[in-house]
Design a protein around this motif. Structure first.
Motif, PDB file in Angstrom:
ATOM      1  N   ASP A 199       2.225  -5.951  -2.372  1.00  0.00           N
ATOM      2  CA  ASP A 199       1.392  -5.444  -3.470  1.00  0.00           C
ATOM      3  C   ASP A 199       1.696  -6.251  -4.721  1.00  0.00           C
ATOM      4  O   ASP A 199       2.714  -6.965  -4.795  1.00  0.00           O
ATOM      5  N   SER A 200       0.819  -6.139  -5.701  1.00  0.00           N
ATOM      6  CA  SER A 200       1.025  -6.823  -6.979  1.00  0.00           C
ATOM      7  C   SER A 200       0.755  -5.859  -8.126  1.00  0.00           C
ATOM      8  O   SER A 200       0.108  -4.824  -7.952  1.00  0.00           O
ATOM      9  N   TYR A 201       1.270  -6.203  -9.302  1.00  0.00           N
ATOM     10  CA  TYR A 201       0.974  -5.458 -10.529  1.00  0.00           C
ATOM     11  C   TYR A 201       0.849  -6.487 -11.647  1.00  0.00           C
ATOM     12  O   TYR A 201       0.894  -7.701 -11.385  1.00  0.00           O
ATOM     13  N   TYR A 202       0.667  -6.051 -12.864  1.00  0.00           N
ATOM     14  CA  TYR A 202       0.291  -6.983 -13.936  1.00  0.00           C
ATOM     15  C   TYR A 202       1.300  -8.097 -14.158  1.00  0.00           C
ATOM     16  O   TYR A 202       0.939  -9.209 -14.570  1.00  0.00           O
ATOM     17  N   ALA A 203       2.607  -7.854 -13.861  1.00  0.00           N
ATOM     18  CA  ALA A 203       3.633  -8.853 -14.178  1.00  0.00           C
ATOM     19  C   ALA A 203       4.353  -9.413 -12.956  1.00  0.00           C
ATOM     20  O   ALA A 203       5.293 -10.176 -13.094  1.00  0.00           O
TER      21      ALA A 203
END
Length: 226
Positions: A72-76
């Motif tokens: 998964d990914s997030y903003y940073a």
């Protein structure tokens, strides 16, 4: 004084040694005696002793090198499966080893879901939040090669004493190995037949880790032409 042989299989509570040894995991002190706290293989190192567990998932520890898969990914940054109950957290700046203006960068161009990453555990806090980093010694995103997963407890046997086993695998197998202490290994070779042979050798190590003379057997296995 050791009362069992090196690499002997021991059970919880079994007497391993007597005397002033340093304890390095999987053992406990009972007066002057040192006993096993888990099922595993005895490993004596200079003035220390430990038991390498035969089973169990990887528990993250600062300084370990691991191979993770982006989930998964997030903003940073990204979350990585590191073959543990606890995911690894890798920020963009840790991957690139420099500060990044996130307002001007689409992080998807660096890593995507399913990508494989070779990293180091920077820190594990009291809540088991795992922070990852990529230094000059790690490769970051891995392209090519075959990912193999074995029991984390077998990784010391894959490396061998002073790197003896990994040297055999790379030299005779004509490949490069990236080894994570979380039970994952990437085998890199353009020769698919040799790569397949090394993968078989890794599973052989996993099965026969408790038997002495393993390095010689792996050498002979890799040398066979069939």
């Amino acid at each position: 004084m050791m009362v069992v042989e090196e690499r002997e299989l021991v059970v919880p509570g079994q007497l391993i040694a007597k005397g002033d040894y340093s304890l390095h995991g999987g053992v406990f002190r009972d007066g002057e005696e040192i006993r096993a706290s888990k099922l595993g293989l005895v490993d004596k190192r200079k003035h220390g002793v430990r038991v390498i567990p035969l089973e169990g998932r990887y528990i993250p520890k600062a300084g370990d090198k691991v191979i993770g898969v982006v989930t998964d990914s997030y903003y940073a940054g990204w979350l990585l499966d590191i073959n543990s109950p606890y995911p690894g957290n890798l920020t963009v700046s840790s991957l690139l080893q420099r500060k990044v203006d996130l307002s001007e960068v689409n992080i998807d161009k660096y890593l995507g879901i399913g990508d494989v990453v070779f990293a180091r555990i920077q820190d594990v806090d009291e809540l088991m939040k795992v922070r990852l980093e990529v230094t000059r010694e790690e490769r970051g995103k891995i392209t090519g090669g075959q990912l193999v997963e074995i029991l984390p407890s077998r990784i010391p046997r894959v490396i061998g004493r002073k790197g003896s086993m990994i040297s055999v695998l790379e030299e005779i197998g004509e490949c490069e190995l990236l080894v994570g202490q979380n039970g994952r290994v990437v085998v890199i070779s353009d020769d698919l037949e040799r790569r397949s042979k090394v993968v078989e050798a890794l599973f052989k190590i996993e099965r026969e880790a408790h038997i002495s003379g393993l390095t010689d057997r792996v050498w002979k296995f890799l040398e066979r032409k069939e």
